[in-house]
Design an enzyme around this catalytic site. Structure first.
Site, PDB file in Angstrom:
ATOM      1  N   HIS A  34       0.857  -1.240  -0.018  1.00  0.00           N
ATOM      2  CA  HIS A  34       0.216  -0.139  -0.126  1.00  0.00           C
ATOM      3  C   HIS A  34       0.858   1.202   0.063  1.00  0.00           C
ATOM      4  O   HIS A  34       1.826   1.317   0.560  1.00  0.00           O
ATOM      5  CB  HIS A  34      -1.004   0.018   1.015  1.00  0.00           C
ATOM      6  CG  HIS A  34      -1.996   0.990   0.970  1.00  0.00           C
ATOM      7  ND1 HIS A  34      -1.838   2.358   1.499  1.00  0.00           N
ATOM      8  CD2 HIS A  34      -3.507   1.201   0.731  1.00  0.00           C
ATOM      9  CE1 HIS A  34      -2.781   2.997   1.217  1.00  0.00           C
ATOM     10  NE2 HIS A  34      -3.868   2.464   0.697  1.00  0.00           N
TER      11      HIS A  34
ATOM     12  N   GLU B 290      -4.037   1.796  -7.335  1.00  0.00           N
ATOM     13  CA  GLU B 290      -4.349   2.855  -6.412  1.00  0.00           C
ATOM     14  C   GLU B 290      -3.524   4.057  -6.934  1.00  0.00           C
ATOM     15  O   GLU B 290      -2.490   4.236  -6.385  1.00  0.00           O
ATOM     16  CB  GLU B 290      -4.396   2.562  -4.961  1.00  0.00           C
ATOM     17  CG  GLU B 290      -5.279   1.592  -4.625  1.00  0.00           C
ATOM     18  CD  GLU B 290      -5.450   1.522  -3.084  1.00  0.00           C
ATOM     19  OE1 GLU B 290      -6.785   1.811  -2.861  1.00  0.00           O
ATOM     20  OE2 GLU B 290      -4.488   1.450  -2.391  1.00  0.00           O
TER      21      GLU B 290
END
Ligand code: 13P
Length: 247
Positions: free
Chosen positions: A96, A165
């Site tokens: 992430h 993302e």
């Protein structure tokens, strides 16, 4: 199969399980329930109790990260894939942008993926460009690097999901244009096909996904689901995303 994955980040205490109970009761009765999976990644502190609660239910519990060693070590505050699996986690996010920002390197991420898979955790590998990389038209190059430096043909593709993302889109309300996102997703799948020498794993989109913009993303058939931050902390917002996707 589509995926709706919620990432709670630094949110949640034991009683927040009410949010998941509501999502689970919607999910268990939804007429479209066989078309998708719901996975939630609460913080480490809640994985064991939540995984127990949802053991024989529809929702799966995952982790937001894992340490890059397999079992036990002398690294303070580290939590290994083995430890996560032992308390019922089925998935883990890896890479992430929050954790890349804290210093996760490609070498570390490769070990995380390797040991997570070895311990039967499915990996949601996150990639994405930042604002200046996008401005300088480096997006595709950045994504290619992030994928090829970490993923290898020998990894079991069927236990890997990739989540795209864009960092500039996380928590900002800004989303890519339909055309941009379509082009990027097709490119990511092309790179993945090259790595694995067969079909691409599932590719999700993440970044400011909500109940209204999900209809736009639905137009892109290459997108296999969503990694949802802010909206996963409300049962209503999360359920609205699923409802509107299938509307
Ligand atoms: P938001 O949905 O809050 O933009 O967060 C996306 C994300 O980072 C999920 O991992």
């Amino acid at each position: 199969m589509k995926f709706f994955i919620g990432n709670w980040k630094m949110f949640g205490v034991p009683k927040s399980i009410n949010i998941l109970n509501k999502i689970n009761s919607f999910y268990s009765k939804d007429k479209n329930r066989n078309k998708y999976r719901v996975i939630m990644t609460p913080p480490y502190t809640l994985i064991e109790s939540y995984a127990k609660n949802f053991k024989n239910k529809k929702i799966s519990i995952g982790s937001q990260n894992c340490y890059q060693k397999e079992q036990f070590s002398s690294d303070t505050a580290a939590v290994s894939p083995y430890m996560l699996r032992s308390v019922g986690a089925k998935y883990t996010l890896v890479g992430h942008s929050d954790n890349r920002g804290e210093g996760d390197t490609n070498a570390m991420l490769k070990d995380k993926v390797k040991y997570a898979l070895k311990n039967n955790l499915k990996v949601v590998f996150c990639i994405g460009e930042n604002k200046s990389e996008k401005k300088n038209k480096k997006t595709l190059n950045v994504l290619k690097n992030q994928l090829t430096k970490v993923l290898e043909k020998k990894f079991n593709k069927s236990n890997i999901i990739v989540a795209y993302e864009p960092i500039w889109s996380i928590g900002t309300g800004k989303i890519p244009t339909l055309l941009e996102l379509e082009k990027t997703t097709i490119y990511i799948k092309k790179v993945l096909k090259n790595i694995f020498k067969k079909n691409s794993p599932a590719v999700l989109y993440g970044g400011s996904v909500d109940g209204s913009n999900v209809k736009i993303f639905k137009e892109i058939k290459e997108i296999d689901g969503f990694l949802i931050g802010g909206a996963s902390k409300s049962s209503k917002k999360f359920i609205d995303i699923i409802k509107n996707y299938y509307r």
